[in-house]
Design an enzyme around this catalytic site. Sequence first.
Site: not given
Length: 380
Positions: A63, A65, A71, A197, A277
């Site tokens: 997991h 990004h 954002g 999630h 994450d």
Amino acid sequence: MVTLVRGAEICAPERLGQQDILIEGQQIAHIGDISAEAVRNLPDAHVVDARGLTATPGFIDPHVHIAGGGGEGGYANRTPEIRVGDIVAAGVTTVIGCLGTDGVTRSHADLLAKARGLEAEGVSTFIYTGSYQVPARTLTGSVVDDLVLIDKVIGVGEVAISDRRSFQPTVEALADLVSQSHVGGLLSGKAGITHFHVGPHSARLAPLHRLLDEYPIAPQSVYATHVTRSPELLADAVDLAAKGATVDMTAGSTTAESVRRYVDLGGDLSRLTLSSDANGSLPEFDDRGRLIGMEVATQTTLYEQVWACAEALDIDLSQAVSLVTSNTADALGLGHKGRIRAGCDADILLTDDQHAIQIAFARGREVIRDGEPQIRGTFE
């Protein structure tokens, strides 16, 4: 390229004792005691003296990004892309990239391009199609098509439930999405996983329990993350894992304590993984849902918490390491990853008594030497 790793104490993740590892190209060719005569027959081999070091598989982070995330606080809160040097410094040799809340200004084209770039720089990469949103945004217009036609897509994620940022899908809509991913996986020989999630709402994992109880869904298709938000959610995760799903803890300062509670509740360790994450935002909201703070996750925490689990818990090192290697490989259908054995990719960490990485290989390439990363991104 032939590399011979001599005399490491191997945790594959099962303990194999002190043995040699022969690497040919990108794969592990042999594990065992290799005689001096055999070494003489490999005159061009690069020999690494690993005596006194522990060999584990390179970590798989399910997991990340990789193209940035965030954002939730507006355009200025978009987090940056991850760097390959930071990945390998944290002992990670395989990453699975995902989109999160923002599936609009963060596109799957960006995600796929970033994954290909990281792989060109030296680590293995895969991605999820979709994002928080249901129906899922995809590259081709179809979840099934993305899985079948795009090599790096191994499932859908991260789909948000029990969260204010979720698109509040019905269980029927989730069943449709999970089934699309599962069928795409069947047709392409991939895991076809759906990565969820899980937010802090009191519904917790109820939608996923209903999914498994009311629909003909393969439990191994369900993969829920962020399950340590509350004691109640963790207990719910134990029950979900008992049904055959995989659950994932996002690494933080109390991960070892969470793993201990999971075990004490009777949780199946083979159905548990850890993730970072990394480069996603860690937003903090008040009781009214207003953003009041934000941090950015790093992979360093994941590495630290694996060793914290090995030291603080009544589990063997092999069980702690499996949380970021073999368990993750099994959940994601990556049969060539997550283990030190012949035929697997040569993703190997060699660590000292202080758990510092002295040497690391990613697909047979030395990416850390003497504790220092040997690969950098184009703009690092």
